[in-house]
Motif scaffolding. Structure first.
Motif, PDB file in Angstrom:
ATOM      1  N   ILE A  26       0.826  -1.208   0.000  1.00 47.11           N
ATOM      2  CA  ILE A  26       0.000   0.000   0.000  1.00 47.11           C
ATOM      3  C   ILE A  26       0.866   1.266   0.000  1.00 47.11           C
ATOM      4  CG2 ILE A  26      -1.724   1.316   1.297  1.00 47.11           C
ATOM      5  CD1 ILE A  26      -2.800  -1.233   0.016  1.00 47.11           C
ATOM      6  N   ALA A  27       1.914   1.286   0.827  1.00 42.97           N
ATOM      7  CA  ALA A  27       2.677   2.520   1.038  1.00 42.97           C
ATOM      8  C   ALA A  27       3.504   2.921  -0.180  1.00 42.97           C
ATOM      9  CB  ALA A  27       3.578   2.371   2.266  1.00 42.97           C
ATOM     10  N   ILE A  28       4.113   1.965  -0.870  1.00 36.03           N
ATOM     11  CA  ILE A  28       4.952   2.333  -2.016  1.00 36.03           C
ATOM     12  C   ILE A  28       4.127   2.944  -3.148  1.00 36.03           C
ATOM     13  CG2 ILE A  28       6.482   1.443  -3.827  1.00 36.03           C
ATOM     14  CD1 ILE A  28       7.720  -0.398  -1.768  1.00 36.03           C
ATOM     15  N   PRO A  29       2.991   2.333  -3.561  1.00 37.59           N
ATOM     16  CA  PRO A  29       2.158   3.014  -4.571  1.00 37.59           C
ATOM     17  C   PRO A  29       1.651   4.378  -4.096  1.00 37.59           C
ATOM     18  CG  PRO A  29       1.554   0.702  -4.428  1.00 37.59           C
ATOM     19  CD  PRO A  29       2.483   0.970  -3.293  1.00 37.59           C
ATOM     20  N   MET A  30       1.305   4.482  -2.810  1.00 37.36           N
ATOM     21  CA  MET A  30       0.875   5.779  -2.286  1.00 37.36           C
ATOM     22  C   MET A  30       2.009   6.796  -2.344  1.00 37.36           C
ATOM     23  SD  MET A  30      -1.427   4.605   1.016  1.00 37.36           S
ATOM     24  CE  MET A  30      -1.579   6.285   1.625  1.00 37.36           C
ATOM     25  N   GLY A  31       3.229   6.348  -2.062  1.00 39.46           N
ATOM     26  CA  GLY A  31       4.374   7.237  -2.139  1.00 39.46           C
ATOM     27  C   GLY A  31       4.640   7.707  -3.553  1.00 39.46           C
ATOM     28  N   VAL A  32       4.498   6.796  -4.520  1.00 39.11           N
ATOM     29  CA  VAL A  32       4.660   7.172  -5.928  1.00 39.11           C
ATOM     30  C   VAL A  32       3.607   8.208  -6.316  1.00 39.11           C
ATOM     31  CG1 VAL A  32       4.518   6.341  -8.315  1.00 39.11           C
ATOM     32  CG2 VAL A  32       5.719   4.979  -6.579  1.00 39.11           C
ATOM     33  N   LEU A  33       2.360   7.967  -5.905  1.00 42.12           N
ATOM     34  CA  LEU A  33       1.285   8.914  -6.187  1.00 42.12           C
ATOM     35  C   LEU A  33       1.580  10.277  -5.578  1.00 42.12           C
ATOM     36  CD1 LEU A  33      -1.578   9.526  -7.255  1.00 42.12           C
ATOM     37  CD2 LEU A  33      -2.476   8.644  -5.079  1.00 42.12           C
ATOM     38  N   ASN A  45       1.743  14.313  -7.558  1.00 42.84           N
ATOM     39  CA  ASN A  45       0.687  15.309  -7.402  1.00 42.84           C
ATOM     40  C   ASN A  45       0.763  15.909  -5.999  1.00 42.84           C
ATOM     41  OD1 ASN A  45      -2.201  16.099  -6.519  1.00 42.84           O
ATOM     42  ND2 ASN A  45      -2.418  15.908  -8.747  1.00 42.84           N
ATOM     43  N   GLU A  46       0.892  17.226  -5.908  1.00 47.27           N
ATOM     44  CA  GLU A  46       1.052  17.883  -4.608  1.00 47.27           C
ATOM     45  C   GLU A  46      -0.176  17.724  -3.726  1.00 47.27           C
ATOM     46  OE1 GLU A  46       3.542  19.348  -2.972  1.00 47.27           O
ATOM     47  OE2 GLU A  46       4.848  18.624  -4.563  1.00 47.27           O
ATOM     48  N   ARG A  47      -1.353  17.794  -4.325  1.00 46.69           N
ATOM     49  CA  ARG A  47      -2.578  17.625  -3.535  1.00 46.69           C
ATOM     50  C   ARG A  47      -2.656  16.201  -2.979  1.00 46.69           C
ATOM     51  NH1 ARG A  47      -7.441  19.914  -2.614  1.00 46.69           N
ATOM     52  NH2 ARG A  47      -9.253  18.542  -2.391  1.00 46.69           N
ATOM     53  N   ALA A  48      -2.323  15.243  -3.848  1.00 43.51           N
ATOM     54  CA  ALA A  48      -2.311  13.851  -3.395  1.00 43.51           C
ATOM     55  C   ALA A  48      -1.269  13.658  -2.303  1.00 43.51           C
ATOM     56  CB  ALA A  48      -2.036  12.924  -4.573  1.00 43.51           C
ATOM     57  N   LYS A  49      -0.130  14.353  -2.434  1.00 36.99           N
ATOM     58  CA  LYS A  49       0.925  14.230  -1.433  1.00 36.99           C
ATOM     59  C   LYS A  49       0.441  14.707  -0.069  1.00 36.99           C
ATOM     60  CE  LYS A  49       5.655  15.708  -0.413  1.00 36.99           C
ATOM     61  NZ  LYS A  49       6.833  16.456  -0.904  1.00 36.99           N
ATOM     62  N   SER A  50      -0.284  15.818  -0.054  1.00 34.96           N
ATOM     63  CA  SER A  50      -0.802  16.339   1.209  1.00 34.96           C
ATOM     64  C   SER A  50      -1.747  15.347   1.868  1.00 34.96           C
ATOM     65  CB  SER A  50      -1.518  17.666   0.952  1.00 34.96           C
ATOM     66  OG  SER A  50      -2.102  18.150   2.143  1.00 34.96           O
ATOM     67  N   PHE A  70      -2.584  11.087   5.906  1.00 38.44           N
ATOM     68  CA  PHE A  70      -3.080   9.754   6.240  1.00 38.44           C
ATOM     69  C   PHE A  70      -1.999   8.944   6.945  1.00 38.44           C
ATOM     70  CE2 PHE A  70      -3.254   5.258   4.880  1.00 38.44           C
ATOM     71  CZ  PHE A  70      -4.429   4.885   5.502  1.00 38.44           C
ATOM     72  N   GLY A  71      -0.771   9.003   6.419  1.00 42.39           N
ATOM     73  CA  GLY A  71       0.327   8.272   7.038  1.00 42.39           C
ATOM     74  C   GLY A  71       0.639   8.765   8.436  1.00 42.39           C
ATOM     75  N   LEU A  98       3.748   4.449   7.895  1.00 47.22           N
ATOM     76  CA  LEU A  98       4.408   5.747   7.773  1.00 47.22           C
ATOM     77  C   LEU A  98       5.893   5.659   7.413  1.00 47.22           C
ATOM     78  CD1 LEU A  98       4.083   8.789   7.858  1.00 47.22           C
ATOM     79  CD2 LEU A  98       4.641   8.718  10.294  1.00 47.22           C
ATOM     80  N   PRO A  99       6.713   4.820   8.077  1.00 44.01           N
ATOM     81  CA  PRO A  99       8.138   4.796   7.694  1.00 44.01           C
ATOM     82  C   PRO A  99       8.348   4.434   6.222  1.00 44.01           C
ATOM     83  CG  PRO A  99       7.820   3.708   9.808  1.00 44.01           C
ATOM     84  CD  PRO A  99       6.448   3.948   9.241  1.00 44.01           C
ATOM     85  N   ILE A 100       7.564   3.484   5.722  1.00 47.14           N
ATOM     86  CA  ILE A 100       7.719   3.074   4.317  1.00 47.14           C
ATOM     87  C   ILE A 100       7.225   4.186   3.400  1.00 47.14           C
ATOM     88  CG2 ILE A 100       7.114   1.332   2.592  1.00 47.14           C
ATOM     89  CD1 ILE A 100       6.637  -0.625   4.903  1.00 47.14           C
TER      90      ILE A 100
END
Length: 224
Positions: free
Chosen positions: A42-49, A53-58, A63-64, A100-102
């Motif tokens: 879950i975390a690696i695809p979320m990190g790529v996303l 995208n800055e909004r997605a990053k926020s 969430f993390g 969160l760490p990942i």
């Protein structure tokens, strides 16, 4: 009781209850490995996303952060009415704690890739997905794996809390030993946990080394 006597007593307790120990160790290891594996997925695809995208990053980073700040026991208490007692609610709590760490290391690893290398790859006609797969992820492997190793080590310790919801693991011996003032039982559960944390950290370090060696681009696009 001196330290040597305590260690010898713990060893004797472990040998006398070795079958039970193997069962508890298997439960503990399953909790850690399954939760960390799910967190990686879950975390690696979320990190790529988040890096695209800055909004997605926020949203993703918020969430993390929330998943890390809520205590594992609180998460277990929240999911208990839905999932009940046992392995599954403990797994959910550990999964949330491992994210969160990942996630943060994935974002940091991808963002720290030299921009000139990425631009050179674009200039060679590589698509964004090709750049991600062939340039950014291979270069980010050490940073991402640092997060995975952190999550694994943290979850070895956090998995002891599974005892409180019937999730099994080495916490059965540790917390029971504390309650009963049974030092040999306590140490027989705590010492293998410490060794397990060291072993998993070494295992993921080995995997990191293999992936870094096999997936690292042989030649930077900038060079070529």
């Amino acid at each position: 009781m001196g330290l040597i006597d305590a260690l010898l007593a713990a060893y004797a307790y472990l040998v006398a209850n070795f079958d039970e120990f193997l069962g508890l160790l298997a439960e503990h290891l399953a909790l850690v490995l399954v939760s960390v594996t799910l967190a990686i997925m879950i975390a690696i695809p979320m990190g790529v996303l988040a890096t695209r995208n800055e909004r997605a990053k926020s949203i993703v980073m918020s969430f993390g952060n929330v998943s890390q700040t809520i205590p594992t026991l609180a998460i277990i208490a929240l999911v208990f009415p839905i999932l009940g007692l046992g392995f599954l609610p403990a797994l959910v709590g550990l999964f949330a704690y491992a994210l969160l760490p990942i996630l943060t290391n994935t974002v940091a690893g991808l963002e720290n890739v030299d921009e000139s290398t990425v631009e050179a790859a674009r200039g060679m006609g590589m698509t964004e997905n090709q750049i991600l797969r062939q340039i950014q992820l291979p270069l980010a492997v050490p940073v991402i794996f640092a997060g995975i190793r952190t999550s694994a080590v943290l979850n070895v310790g956090t998995a002891y809390l599974a005892f409180f919801i019937g999730g099994g693991g080495l916490g059965v011996w540790v917390i029971s030993g504390i309650s009963l003032f049974n030092t040999p039982q306590l140490l027989a559960g705590a010492i293998p946990g410490a060794l397990l944390a060291i072993g998993l950290d070494s295992l993921f370090g080995f995997i990191e080394g293999r992936l870094s060696g096999e997936s690292m681009p042989e030649q930077s696009p900038a060079a070529g």
